[in-house]
Design an enzyme around this catalytic site. Structure first.
Site, PDB file in Angstrom:
ATOM      1  CE  LYS A  47      -2.233   2.067   3.834  1.00  0.00           C
ATOM      2  NZ  LYS A  47      -1.369   3.346   3.894  1.00  0.00           N
ATOM      3  CG  ASN A  48       2.409   2.589   3.558  1.00  0.00           C
ATOM      4  OD1 ASN A  48       1.341   3.069   3.391  1.00  0.00           O
ATOM      5  ND2 ASN A  48       3.084   2.494   4.693  1.00  0.00           N
TER       6      ASN A  48
ATOM      7  NE  ARG B 269       0.494  11.986   7.213  1.00  0.00           N
ATOM      8  CZ  ARG B 269       0.578  13.312   7.651  1.00  0.00           C
ATOM      9  NH1 ARG B 269      -0.522  13.976   7.910  1.00  0.00           N
ATOM     10  NH2 ARG B 269       1.899  14.024   7.973  1.00  0.00           N
TER      11      ARG B 269
ATOM     12  NE  ARG C  25       0.097  10.601   9.929  1.00  0.00           N
ATOM     13  CZ  ARG C  25      -0.426   9.352   9.523  1.00  0.00           C
ATOM     14  NH1 ARG C  25      -1.675   8.970   9.493  1.00  0.00           N
ATOM     15  NH2 ARG C  25       0.700   8.795   8.646  1.00  0.00           N
TER      16      ARG C  25
ATOM     17  CB  ILE D  84       3.465  18.051   6.121  1.00  0.00           C
ATOM     18  CG1 ILE D  84       2.812  19.336   5.979  1.00  0.00           C
ATOM     19  CG2 ILE D  84       2.783  16.804   5.907  1.00  0.00           C
ATOM     20  CD1 ILE D  84       2.077  19.505   4.977  1.00  0.00           C
ATOM     21  CG  ASP D  85       8.072  19.933  10.478  1.00  0.00           C
ATOM     22  OD1 ASP D  85       7.355  18.963  10.689  1.00  0.00           O
ATOM     23  OD2 ASP D  85       9.124  19.753  10.989  1.00  0.00           O
ATOM     24  CD  GLN D  86      11.984  17.892   9.022  1.00  0.00           C
ATOM     25  OE1 GLN D  86      13.097  18.070   8.315  1.00  0.00           O
ATOM     26  NE2 GLN D  86      11.689  18.868   9.926  1.00  0.00           N
TER      27      GLN D  86
ATOM     28  CB  ILE E  55       6.571   6.472  15.036  1.00  0.00           C
ATOM     29  CG1 ILE E  55       7.864   5.280  14.678  1.00  0.00           C
ATOM     30  CG2 ILE E  55       6.401   7.239  13.689  1.00  0.00           C
ATOM     31  CD1 ILE E  55       8.970   5.889  14.089  1.00  0.00           C
TER      32      ILE E  55
HETATM   33  C1  UD1 Z   1       4.408   6.622   6.692  1.00  0.00           C
HETATM   34  C2  UD1 Z   1       3.390   5.336   6.488  1.00  0.00           C
HETATM   35  C3  UD1 Z   1       2.635   5.154   7.814  1.00  0.00           C
HETATM   36  C4  UD1 Z   1       3.678   4.719   9.086  1.00  0.00           C
HETATM   37  C5  UD1 Z   1       4.917   5.845   8.942  1.00  0.00           C
HETATM   38  C6  UD1 Z   1       5.936   5.477   9.714  1.00  0.00           C
HETATM   39  C7  UD1 Z   1       2.856   6.066   4.203  1.00  0.00           C
HETATM   40  C8  UD1 Z   1       1.604   6.438   3.319  1.00  0.00           C
HETATM   41  N1  UD1 Z   1       2.571   5.929   5.513  1.00  0.00           N
HETATM   42  O1  UD1 Z   1       3.686   7.710   7.356  1.00  0.00           O
HETATM   43  O2  UD1 Z   1       1.883   3.812   7.531  1.00  0.00           O
HETATM   44  O3  UD1 Z   1       3.135   4.628  10.313  1.00  0.00           O
HETATM   45  O4  UD1 Z   1       5.467   6.169   7.670  1.00  0.00           O
HETATM   46  O5  UD1 Z   1       6.646   4.135   9.606  1.00  0.00           O
HETATM   47  O6  UD1 Z   1       3.684   5.555   3.805  1.00  0.00           O
HETATM   48  N2  UD1 Z   1       7.221  13.966  11.013  1.00  0.00           N
HETATM   49  C9  UD1 Z   1       7.465  15.399  11.627  1.00  0.00           C
HETATM   50  N3  UD1 Z   1       7.722  16.163  10.400  1.00  0.00           N
HETATM   51  C10 UD1 Z   1       7.188  15.864   9.204  1.00  0.00           C
HETATM   52  C11 UD1 Z   1       7.051  14.419   8.856  1.00  0.00           C
HETATM   53  C12 UD1 Z   1       6.983  13.433   9.741  1.00  0.00           C
HETATM   54  O7  UD1 Z   1       7.676  15.586  12.683  1.00  0.00           O
HETATM   55  O8  UD1 Z   1       7.426  16.676   8.308  1.00  0.00           O
HETATM   56  C13 UD1 Z   1       7.049  13.155  12.352  1.00  0.00           C
HETATM   57  C14 UD1 Z   1       5.998  12.336  12.440  1.00  0.00           C
HETATM   58  O9  UD1 Z   1       4.973  13.228  13.112  1.00  0.00           O
HETATM   59  C15 UD1 Z   1       6.336  10.976  13.076  1.00  0.00           C
HETATM   60  C16 UD1 Z   1       7.705  10.602  12.473  1.00  0.00           C
HETATM   61  O10 UD1 Z   1       7.909  11.842  11.980  1.00  0.00           O
HETATM   62  O11 UD1 Z   1       6.438  11.065  14.485  1.00  0.00           O
HETATM   63  C17 UD1 Z   1       7.540   9.735  11.234  1.00  0.00           C
HETATM   64  O12 UD1 Z   1       6.711   9.996  10.383  1.00  0.00           O
HETATM   65  P1  UD1 Z   1       6.760   9.734   8.721  1.00  0.00           P
HETATM   66  O13 UD1 Z   1       7.845   8.751   8.578  1.00  0.00           O
HETATM   67  O14 UD1 Z   1       6.745  11.138   8.068  1.00  0.00           O
HETATM   68  O15 UD1 Z   1       5.241   8.962   8.583  1.00  0.00           O
HETATM   69  P2  UD1 Z   1       4.344   9.200   7.231  1.00  0.00           P
HETATM   70  O16 UD1 Z   1       5.338   9.312   5.937  1.00  0.00           O
HETATM   71  O17 UD1 Z   1       3.181  10.123   7.485  1.00  0.00           O
END
Ligand code: UD1
Length: 419
Positions: free
Chosen positions: A22-23, A93, A122, A124-126, A328
């Site tokens: 899926k991802n 997402r 969740r 998306i700053d990064q 996470i």
């Molecule tokens: C993806 C997966 C999800 C999985 C997660 C962690 C998809 C569609 N979803 O979610 O199923 O649970 O990886 O393996 O692939 N974070 C920030 N800033 C950002 C981005 C992330 O602080 O800009 C933090 C998040 O709050 C979290 C951590 O980084 O604590 C990891 O998030 P991330 O790896 O980005 O998860 P997703 O890509 O949303």
């Protein structure tokens, strides 16, 4: 409203085939926007997140032909708008991948804030930091993200947090950018490698995916005209592996990449289960009550957060007290309240949960709070004595194809009922 009615306990036995990830699929589909032409994608899981991704692409102007339930041919020659449909993008997402892909393709996009499982904050700053370093202007206003760039230019981007989504999104935006982009502290999940493989098959120049430094040399265009097969789903394979242990069953899980399952295999062995690696299939069986183990979720190759609830079912039935530390997502223990309704003894405090193992779970009505919580409750229902009713199936259908049919084939007594 639909519910799953499960009568247990049943030890799961037989063979199950794993679908495409899926991802990976939800990133590869928007990645097709970078191609000015046609490509075919197979081994796509037939799940609601994939169907919504396809609907979004069609609304942007892509033409999609379903060759089979798991294969599409997509023509992205004519992309007619830079406004993504807000009602669809807010449903899940991974709609955030439209931003990176459309910045690359059109230099502009307007999209709703992504939805998806409620696992805690969740941010998306990064993602935004990466786009801005490539030269885009990004504003977020009233739940809508606007991103625009006259010309994207490669840059060095250090991720402050290891993020799957930000790594893929920046990769998408930089494929057609001028010059070289280096993503440092990149995530290493198998689906990141898969998206890079897809883009490279279509003509991109991405190196190092699967390590923490990814180098993307911008190219002028992607040629398309190729067929790509989505990688097998590591999380789906892990879900069935843990279902075999929780139900004291014996499963052969086919079409998986066993290397992706190392962290799960290690924990199954630790709790007293058995694992036989047969290359592209894996056999998992467990004859006795599992023993306790401690888990900390981590980015790949650590134990995946997306298998934490399924592992939680195993530990709720284990001999002894186990601790799970969820590093996470802060709201990922919602399923523990539902397992407690089934007789589990779990205390969750913030990012830590204590599992005082019980010998048996008992059927009860339970509600899935998110996708993987739903998978965990199904496993619990199959392992439990009596009848379990699982509600909120829309979460489960986002990520697992024909879930009840596949569990039924390996012995579960499970029915989907419309109320
Ligand atoms: C993806 C997966 C999800 C999985 C997660 C962690 C998809 C569609 N979803 O979610 O199923 O649970 O990886 O393996 O692939 N974070 C920030 N800033 C950002 C981005 C992330 O602080 O800009 C933090 C998040 O709050 C979290 C951590 O980084 O604590 C990891 O998030 P991330 O790896 O980005 O998860 P997703 O890509 O949303």
């Amino acid at each position: 409203m639909e519910k799953l009615v499960i009568t247990g306990p049943t030890p799961l036995k037989g063979e199950v085939t794993i679908n495409g990830a899926k991802n990976a699929a939800v990133a590869i589909l928007p990645a097709t926007l970078l191609i000015n032409g046609t490509c075919t994608i197979n081994n796509l899981p037939n799940i609601s997140d994939v169907k919504i991704s396809c609907e979004i692409l069609e609304k942007l102007g892509a033409k999609i032909t379903w060759n089979t339930p798991n294969e599409i041919t997509i023509d992205t020659t004519n992309i007619s708008t830079t406004k993504a449909p807000l009602d669809l993008t807010s449903k899940f997402r991974a709609s955030y991948y439209i931003i990176g892909a459309m910045l690359g393709r059109m230099g502009e996009i307007e999209v709703g804030m992504p939805g998806g499982c409620k696992l805690g904050a969740r941010p998306i700053d990064q993602h935004i930091k990466g786009f801005e370093l490539l030269g885009a202007e990004v504003t977020v206003e009233k739940g809508t993200i606007y991103a625009k760039a006259n010309k994207l230019k490669g840059n060095n981007i250090y991720m402050d947090i290891v993020s799957v989504g930000a790594t893929i999104n920046v990769m998408l935006a930089s494929v057609l950018a001028e010059g070289t982009t280096i993503i440092d502290n990149a995530a290493k999940e198998p689906h990141i490698v898969d998206v890079a493989n897809f883009l490279n098959t279509m003509g991109a120049d991405i190196r190092g995916a699967g390590t923490d430094v990814i180098k993307i040399n911008g190219v002028k265009s992607l040629h398309g005209d190729a067929t790509y097969s989505v990688v097998p789903d590591q999380i789906e394979a892990g879900t069935f592996m843990l279902a075999a242990v929780a139900t004291k069953g014996d499963l052969i899980i086919k079409n998986c990449i066993t290397k992706h399952l190392d962290s799960i295999t290690a924990k199954i062995l630790e709790v007293g289960g058995n694992v036989e690696d047969n290359g592209d299939s894996i056999r998992v069986w467990c004859k006795k009550r599992p023993t306790k183990a401690n888990i900390k979720t981590l980015p790949y190759p650590g134990f995946p957060t997306d298998l934490q609830p399924q592992m939680g079912v195993v530990l709720s039935l284990a001999d002894g007290t186990s601790i799970i530390n969820e590093s996470i997502w802060e709201s990922r223990f919602q399923y523990t309240e539902e397992l407690n309704k089934m007789g589990a003894k779990i205390t969750a405090q913030g990012k830590t949960a204590f599992f005082e193992g019980v010998p048996k779970l008992y059927g009860a009505p339970v509600y899935s709070s998110d996708l993987r919580a739903g998978a965990a409750l199904i496993i619990a229902g199959i392992a439990a004595n009596g009848v379990t009713e699982v509600y909120n199936l829309e979460h489960i259908d986002r990520g697992y194809e024909n879930i009840e049919e596949r569990f039924r084939k390996i012995g579960a007594k499970i029915e989907r009922i419309k109320e």
